[in-house]
Enzyme design. Structure first.
Site, short mmCIF file in Angstrom:
data_model
loop_
_atom_site.label_atom_id
_atom_site.label_comp_id
_atom_site.label_asym_id
_atom_site.label_seq_id
_atom_site.Cartn_x
_atom_site.Cartn_y
_atom_site.Cartn_z
CG ASP A 1 -1.77 -1.12 1.48
OD1 ASP A 1 -2.34 -1.77 0.27
OD2 ASP A 1 -1.91 -1.72 2.63
CE LYS B 1 -3.84 -6.33 1.94
NZ LYS B 1 -4.79 -5.44 1.33
CG ASP C 1 -7.58 -6.89 0.02
OD1 ASP C 1 -8.43 -7.61 -0.15
OD2 ASP C 1 -7.18 -6.16 0.82
CG LEU C 2 -9.46 -6.47 -7.06
CD1 LEU C 2 -9.83 -7.26 -8.10
CD2 LEU C 2 -8.74 -5.39 -6.97
CE LYS C 3 -10.63 -5.35 2.54
NZ LYS C 3 -9.49 -4.99 1.91
CG ASP D 1 -21.89 -4.92 -7.94
OD1 ASP D 1 -23.14 -4.72 -8.25
OD2 ASP D 1 -21.30 -3.90 -8.60
CB ILE D 2 -25.81 -7.83 -8.49
CG1 ILE D 2 -25.25 -7.15 -9.90
CG2 ILE D 2 -26.63 -6.67 -7.83
CD1 ILE D 2 -26.23 -7.11 -10.74
N PRO D 3 -24.59 -10.52 -7.63
CG PRO D 3 -25.76 -12.43 -6.86
CD PRO D 3 -25.92 -11.03 -7.11
CG ASN D 4 -24.63 -10.94 -14.33
OD1 ASN D 4 -24.02 -12.07 -14.98
ND2 ASN D 4 -24.58 -9.72 -15.16
CB THR D 5 -21.87 -6.97 -11.31
OG1 THR D 5 -22.84 -6.84 -11.81
CG2 THR D 5 -20.60 -5.98 -11.57
CB THR E 1 -10.04 -4.17 11.38
OG1 THR E 1 -9.50 -3.75 10.14
CG2 THR E 1 -9.96 -5.44 11.65
CD GLN F 1 -5.28 -1.73 10.91
OE1 GLN F 1 -6.20 -1.84 11.21
NE2 GLN F 1 -4.98 -2.36 9.91
N GLY G 1 1.49 -4.64 6.56
CA GLY G 1 1.75 -3.73 5.66
C GLY G 1 3.06 -2.88 6.28
NE ARG G 2 -0.42 1.34 7.62
CZ ARG G 2 -1.61 2.06 8.22
NH1 ARG G 2 -1.60 3.30 8.12
NH2 ARG G 2 -2.45 1.10 8.63
O1 C5P Z 1 -0.11 -1.17 7.24
P1 C5P Z 1 -1.22 -2.16 7.87
O2 C5P Z 1 -0.47 -3.29 8.30
O3 C5P Z 1 -2.05 -1.57 8.71
O4 C5P Z 1 -2.20 -2.67 6.50
C1 C5P Z 1 -3.10 -3.55 6.67
C2 C5P Z 1 -3.52 -3.85 5.29
O5 C5P Z 1 -4.70 -4.94 5.60
C3 C5P Z 1 -4.23 -2.88 4.71
O6 C5P Z 1 -3.80 -3.44 3.21
C4 C5P Z 1 -5.64 -2.97 4.74
O7 C5P Z 1 -6.31 -2.57 3.77
C5 C5P Z 1 -5.82 -4.39 5.00
N1 C5P Z 1 -7.15 -4.53 5.88
C6 C5P Z 1 -7.35 -4.21 7.17
N2 C5P Z 1 -8.25 -4.49 7.52
C7 C5P Z 1 -9.24 -5.18 7.16
C8 C5P Z 1 -8.99 -5.94 5.83
C9 C5P Z 1 -7.90 -5.56 5.50
O8 C5P Z 1 -6.50 -3.54 7.74
N3 C5P Z 1 -10.33 -5.64 7.94
#
Ligand code: C5P
Length: 233
Positions: free
Chosen positions: A13, A35, A63-65, A68-72, A122, A196, A216-217
């Site tokens: 990210d 990711k 991670d596109l999360k 939408d509707i099932p067809n899409t 979260t 977070q 991530g970070r």
């Molecule tokens: O930098 P950090 O470790 O906080 O990044 C967490 C990653 O997890 C981010 O890419 C964020 O979009 C993803 N994520 C999250 N909480 C969720 C689902 C995904 O922090 N419930």
């Protein structure tokens, strides 16, 4: 290796294409799974996913999360056909029909990839859950997780704080299979929490039953930690 860096999905990210490549040139060999989220996918497209996987020999968690509707959702997944994707996310709150449409599309177009269902984000607190669903977070997680079990989705994304509840629901449902559990919100003992609110260490999350961690970070701002494997166990 059951634990350690191979079970960490590094979230790419807040980085440009060039910054991602610089990071992976320096540290990619220490990683197994990265990711790629909406940010990089929308900006750099499918070819970027293929290039990163090929050039650095990495597994891709896209991670596109989808929600939408099932067809899409089904058509969106078919559009990813041929990409080297190991994990893909949908929102469980899209409902059973959407989950089943996604599973069928995965079977046809991404047969090697695992489908993960995002439970409660979260970033949502009790007040948000009440406003959206008129139920508390535990209740929302409970119904989403029961749906995940019933649909036999490959895995879920949830907070490490929800793992105990997830195992409890599996027991209560006499579930023969346990979905893969992927947990974000991970920090080392001394690292900052950023945005977070509830975090736990890698050891705590693995001890509670996480199969993979999304980080991530805590890593991207301090890549030297990658050489300290013990931090990740
Ligand atoms: O930098 P950090 O470790 O906080 O990044 C967490 C990653 O997890 C981010 O890419 C964020 O979009 C993803 N994520 C999250 N909480 C969720 C689902 C995904 O922090 N419930």
């Amino acid at each position: 290796m059951e634990r350690g860096i191979s079970k960490v999905m590094l979230a790419l990210d807040n980085m440009t294409d060039q910054e991602i490549r610089e990071f992976l040139n320096a540290h990619g060999a220490l990683l197994k799974i990265v990711k790629i989220g909406m940010e990089a996918f929308y900006r750099y497209g499918p070819s970027f996913v293929a290039e990163i996987s090929k050039q650095y020999g990495l597994e891709i968690f896209l991670d596109l999360k989808l929600h939408d509707i099932p067809n899409t959702v089904s058509k969106a997944i078919h559009s990813l056909k041929g990409l080297p994707i190991a994990f893909l996310t949908i929102h469980l709150s899209g409902g059973e029909k959407m989950i089943r449409a996604a599973q069928l599309a995965m079977h046809e177009s991404l047969p090697k990839a695992k489908l993960l269902g995002v439970s409660v984000l979260t970033s949502l607190d009790e007040e948000d859950c009440q406003k959206i669903w008129q139920r508390n977070t535990d209740e929302v997680f409970h119904s989403l997780y029961e749906m995940a079990l019933k649909s036999e989705i490959d895995g879920i994304v949830c907070s490490g704080f929800e793992l105990a509840q997830a195992f409890e629901i599996e027991r209560a449902n006499n579930s023969q299979r346990a979905p893969i559990k992927v947990c974000p919100g991970i920090r080392f003992e001394n690292s900052t929490k950023d945005d977070q609110s509830r975090v736990m260490t890698p050891k705590e999350a693995f001890d509670k039953g996480a199969n993979y961690l999304v980080m991530g970070r805590a890593i991207t701002t301090n890549p030297k930690c990658l050489t300290q494997v013990e931090l990740f166990t």
